[in-house]
Write a protein that holds these residues in place. Structure first.
Motif, PDB file in Angstrom:
ATOM      1  N   MET A   1      75.437  29.289  99.368  1.00  0.00           N
ATOM      2  CA  MET A   1      75.579  29.467  97.930  1.00  0.00           C
ATOM      3  C   MET A   1      76.483  30.678  97.689  1.00  0.00           C
ATOM      4  O   MET A   1      76.284  31.736  98.280  1.00  0.00           O
ATOM      5  CB  MET A   1      74.178  29.705  97.321  1.00  0.00           C
ATOM      6  CG  MET A   1      74.204  29.895  95.836  1.00  0.00           C
ATOM      7  SD  MET A   1      72.579  30.218  95.078  1.00  0.00           S
ATOM      8  CE  MET A   1      71.526  29.029  95.815  1.00  0.00           C
ATOM      9  N   ASP A   2      77.490  30.505  96.791  1.00  0.00           N
ATOM     10  CA  ASP A   2      78.411  31.623  96.558  1.00  0.00           C
ATOM     11  C   ASP A   2      77.750  32.688  95.680  1.00  0.00           C
ATOM     12  O   ASP A   2      76.727  32.454  95.032  1.00  0.00           O
ATOM     13  CB  ASP A   2      79.740  31.133  95.976  1.00  0.00           C
ATOM     14  CG  ASP A   2      79.633  30.562  94.575  1.00  0.00           C
ATOM     15  OD1 ASP A   2      78.817  31.055  93.782  1.00  0.00           O
ATOM     16  OD2 ASP A   2      80.379  29.609  94.268  1.00  0.00           O
ATOM     17  N   HIS A   3      78.359  33.850  95.672  1.00  0.00           N
ATOM     18  CA  HIS A   3      77.807  35.016  94.974  1.00  0.00           C
ATOM     19  C   HIS A   3      77.675  34.755  93.465  1.00  0.00           C
ATOM     20  O   HIS A   3      76.670  35.124  92.846  1.00  0.00           O
ATOM     21  CB  HIS A   3      78.687  36.235  95.235  1.00  0.00           C
ATOM     22  CG  HIS A   3      78.229  37.462  94.515  1.00  0.00           C
ATOM     23  ND1 HIS A   3      77.055  38.115  94.830  1.00  0.00           N
ATOM     24  CD2 HIS A   3      78.766  38.129  93.459  1.00  0.00           C
ATOM     25  CE1 HIS A   3      76.901  39.144  94.013  1.00  0.00           C
ATOM     26  NE2 HIS A   3      77.928  39.169  93.171  1.00  0.00           N
ATOM     27  N   ALA A   6      74.736  32.424  92.766  1.00  0.00           N
ATOM     28  CA  ALA A   6      73.484  33.140  93.013  1.00  0.00           C
ATOM     29  C   ALA A   6      73.167  34.099  91.864  1.00  0.00           C
ATOM     30  O   ALA A   6      72.024  34.201  91.419  1.00  0.00           O
ATOM     31  CB  ALA A   6      73.565  33.902  94.334  1.00  0.00           C
ATOM     32  N   LEU A   9      71.904  32.055  88.865  1.00  0.00           N
ATOM     33  CA  LEU A   9      70.521  31.622  89.042  1.00  0.00           C
ATOM     34  C   LEU A   9      69.539  32.780  88.900  1.00  0.00           C
ATOM     35  O   LEU A   9      68.476  32.635  88.300  1.00  0.00           O
ATOM     36  CB  LEU A   9      70.351  30.937  90.404  1.00  0.00           C
ATOM     37  CG  LEU A   9      71.036  29.569  90.534  1.00  0.00           C
ATOM     38  CD1 LEU A   9      70.941  29.063  91.975  1.00  0.00           C
ATOM     39  CD2 LEU A   9      70.445  28.573  89.571  1.00  0.00           C
ATOM     40  N   ASP A  10      69.912  33.955  89.436  1.00  0.00           N
ATOM     41  CA  ASP A  10      69.043  35.132  89.317  1.00  0.00           C
ATOM     42  C   ASP A  10      68.903  35.590  87.866  1.00  0.00           C
ATOM     43  O   ASP A  10      67.896  36.196  87.499  1.00  0.00           O
ATOM     44  CB  ASP A  10      69.584  36.289  90.163  1.00  0.00           C
ATOM     45  CG  ASP A  10      69.424  36.048  91.658  1.00  0.00           C
ATOM     46  OD1 ASP A  10      68.638  35.145  92.036  1.00  0.00           O
ATOM     47  OD2 ASP A  10      70.101  36.741  92.450  1.00  0.00           O
ATOM     48  N   ARG A  50      61.797  28.618  90.705  1.00  0.00           N
ATOM     49  CA  ARG A  50      63.166  28.122  90.574  1.00  0.00           C
ATOM     50  C   ARG A  50      63.286  27.266  89.300  1.00  0.00           C
ATOM     51  O   ARG A  50      62.448  26.397  89.049  1.00  0.00           O
ATOM     52  CB  ARG A  50      63.526  27.304  91.800  1.00  0.00           C
ATOM     53  CG  ARG A  50      64.978  26.894  91.850  1.00  0.00           C
ATOM     54  CD  ARG A  50      65.295  26.385  93.258  1.00  0.00           C
ATOM     55  NE  ARG A  50      66.677  26.043  93.385  1.00  0.00           N
ATOM     56  CZ  ARG A  50      67.635  26.900  93.691  1.00  0.00           C
ATOM     57  NH1 ARG A  50      67.340  28.157  93.913  1.00  0.00           N
ATOM     58  NH2 ARG A  50      68.880  26.503  93.792  1.00  0.00           N
TER      59      ARG A  50
END
Length: 195
Positions: A1-3, A6, A9-10, A50
Motif C-alpha cells: 500500500m502506498d504512503h 495509507a 485510510l488513517d 477498518r
C-alpha cells in the motif's frame, strides 16, 4: 500500500469523528440513527476498525453525504458539478425552479432559484433558522412581518425566518436569486417561492 493511500485510510476515523461532533451527535445518537453499535462506531473513529462499505454506507445515509466527502477523499475526475434543476408543481401556485450549485450535503449549500410569477395571494410562513438570498435579476417582493420590501439586482436579504415572511417576483416577470441554506436544510423541500 502506498504512503498516500495509507494516510487517507488513517485519516478516515478522525474525519468521521469531526463530522459527528460538528453535528452535535454523541456516539449513542449516531448508533441509533445508523443501526451500528456504539462500540463499532468508537473503534471506527479511533482507527481500530477498518472502514468498509457496510459501515460507511449507513453513515453516509445518516449524514446525507456522498461517500467521498464522508471519508475526506481527495478530488478525482471531473471537478464540474452536474446541476439538476428541481421544479415545483405548477398547481401549487408558486412556480419555481431550484438549481443546486454545490454538491456537499450537510454543510452550507448554495442554490440558484428562479421564482415564477404567482396568481395566488402570498402566504407568510415561519420556521427556525435564518435566510439569505441575493437578487440576480428581476425584482423580488419580500414580505417580512408588516413590511413589504422590493429588492432589485444586486440587493441582498438577510433575516430571521422565525419572523413571518414570503418572497416572490414583484410583477409578472420571473426573478432569479442566489439562496443559501445551512446544515438544517440542504435543499428546499419542496422548492417554492417561500423559504
Amino acid at each position: 500500500m502506498d504512503h498516500e493511500l495509507a494516510a487517507l485510510l488513517d485519516g478516515i476515523g478522525p474525519h468521521l469523528r469531526r463530522i459527528r461532533q460538528d453535528r452535535g451527535l454523541t456516539l449513542a445518537d449516531l448508533a441509533t440513527a445508523t443501526g451500528l453499535s456504539v462500540s463499532t462506531l468508537s473503534r471506527l473513529e479511533s482507527g481500530h476498525r477498518r472502514p468498509t462499505l457496510d459501515l460507511l454506507l449507513p453513515l453516509a445515509r445518516t449524514h446525507r453525504m456522498a461517500l467521498d466527502h464522508l471519508i475526506g477523499a481527495p478530488p478525482t475526475g471531473d471537478p464540474r458539478a452536474h446541476l439538476t434543476p428541481h421544479r415545483t408543481d405548477p398547481r401549487t401556485g408558486n412556480p419555481s425552479v431550484v438549481v443546486p450549485l454545490t454538491t456537499y450535503p450537510g454543510r452550507l449549500q448554495v442554490f440558484k432559484q428562479i421564482l415564477g410569477p404567482t396568481a395566488t395571494p402570498p402566504e407568510l410562513v415561519t420556521h427556525p433558522g435564518h435566510a439569505w438570498f441575493h437578487v440576480l435579476s428581476g425584482t423580488v417582493r419580500l414580505l417580512l412581518g408588516p413590511r413589504t420590501l422590493l429588492l432589485h439586482p444586486g440587493d441582498t436579504a438577510d433575516f430571521n425566518t422565525e419572523e413571518p415572511h414570503w418572497f416572490g417576483p414583484a410583477d409578472t416577470h420571473p426573478a432569479e436569486i442566489l439562496h443559501l441554506y445551512g446544515p438544517h436544510g440542504d435543499r428546499p423541500t419542496p422548492p417554492q417561492n417561500q423559504s
